[in-house]
Design a protein around this motif. Structure first.
Motif, PDB file in Angstrom:
ATOM      1  N   HIS A  78       0.658  -1.162   0.177  1.00 30.91           N
ATOM      2  CA  HIS A  78       0.150   0.059   0.077  1.00 30.91           C
ATOM      3  C   HIS A  78       0.994   1.249  -0.077  1.00 30.91           C
ATOM      4  CE1 HIS A  78      -3.752  -2.193   0.432  1.00 30.91           C
ATOM      5  NE2 HIS A  78      -3.634  -2.621   1.687  1.00 30.91           N
TER       6      HIS A  78
ATOM      7  N   ARG B 104     -11.408 -13.779   6.217  1.00 31.90           N
ATOM      8  CA  ARG B 104     -12.227 -12.528   5.647  1.00 31.90           C
ATOM      9  C   ARG B 104     -13.603 -12.199   5.965  1.00 31.90           C
ATOM     10  NH1 ARG B 104      -8.115  -9.109   3.460  1.00 31.90           N
ATOM     11  NH2 ARG B 104      -9.916  -8.184   1.948  1.00 31.90           N
TER      12      ARG B 104
ATOM     13  N   HIS C  89      -6.664  -7.600  10.726  1.00 30.24           N
ATOM     14  CA  HIS C  89      -6.227  -7.965   9.360  1.00 30.24           C
ATOM     15  C   HIS C  89      -6.479  -9.439   8.936  1.00 30.24           C
ATOM     16  CE1 HIS C  89      -3.347  -8.224   6.359  1.00 30.24           C
ATOM     17  NE2 HIS C  89      -2.870  -9.018   6.802  1.00 30.24           N
TER      18      HIS C  89
ATOM     19  N   ASP D  84      -4.972 -11.853   2.176  1.00 34.01           N
ATOM     20  CA  ASP D  84      -6.187 -11.841   1.072  1.00 34.01           C
ATOM     21  C   ASP D  84      -6.088 -12.833   0.108  1.00 34.01           C
ATOM     22  OD1 ASP D  84      -4.044 -10.706  -0.284  1.00 34.01           O
ATOM     23  OD2 ASP D  84      -4.875  -8.797  -0.536  1.00 34.01           O
TER      24      ASP D  84
HETATM   25 MG    MG Z   1      -5.623  -6.027   2.921  1.00 35.85          MG
END
Ligand code: MG
Ligand code: RTP
Length: 138
Positions: A52, A85, A115, A118
């Motif tokens: 990111h 998730r 967190h 992914d």
């Molecule tokens: Mg992420």
């Protein structure tokens, strides 16, 4: 069986909901295979969220992630990455489904309690960021 990295972020530790969060994972069949509490440095957080680094929220996110202790865990189960998730809910708690961790506990898009990795490749690198193979139970 699949493994994923879970982090209870500094806001989750401050809110004293470590137990609630782990209860939700275990209730859905995820097993804790490694667990540790630690406080990241700014550099640790920047390395962890390097994907990111061009995003406008990177500086704020990495400040937040090193603002207090976190709990890092390896969770294992069938489709553990997607299941984790699903239990977490959407990044933005306002869009998260009812009954998810973020819907119930998050206070902003950044302070969203947990967190989760992914994808299989990110799970592998994120687990290795915090744990050696000896730390992870068979
Ligand atoms: Mg992420
Ligand atoms: P995570 O990586 O923490 O599991 O969250 P995620 O996949 O659901 O979301 P991601 O897009 O990877 O973003 C990482 C974390 O950055 C913070 N964030 N802030 N201010 C913002 O617009 C913004 N967007 C994201 C959140 O803490 C998010 O979980």
């Amino acid at each position: 069986m699949e493994q994923t990295l879970s982090i209870i972020k500094p806001d989750g530790v401050k809110k004293q909901i470590i137990g609630d969060v782990i209860r939700r994972f275990e209730n859905r069949g995820l097993s804790v295979k490694a667990m540790r509490m630690l406080q990241m440095t700014k550099e640790d957080a920047m390395g962890f969220y390097a994907v990111h680094k061009e995003r406008p929220f990177f500086d704020s996110l990495t400040d937040f992630m090193c603002s207090g202790p976190v709990v890092v865990m390896v969770l294992e189960g069938e489709k553990a990455i997607a299941l984790n998730r699903e239990i977490m809910g959407a990044t933005n708690f306002k869009e998260a489904d009812e009954g998810t961790i973020r819907k119930d506990f998050a206070s902003s898009i950044e302070s969203n309690v947990v967190h989760g990795s992914d994808a299989p490749e990110t799970a592998k690198t994120e687990i290795a960021y915090f744990f050696s193979s000896l730390d992870i139970m068979a």
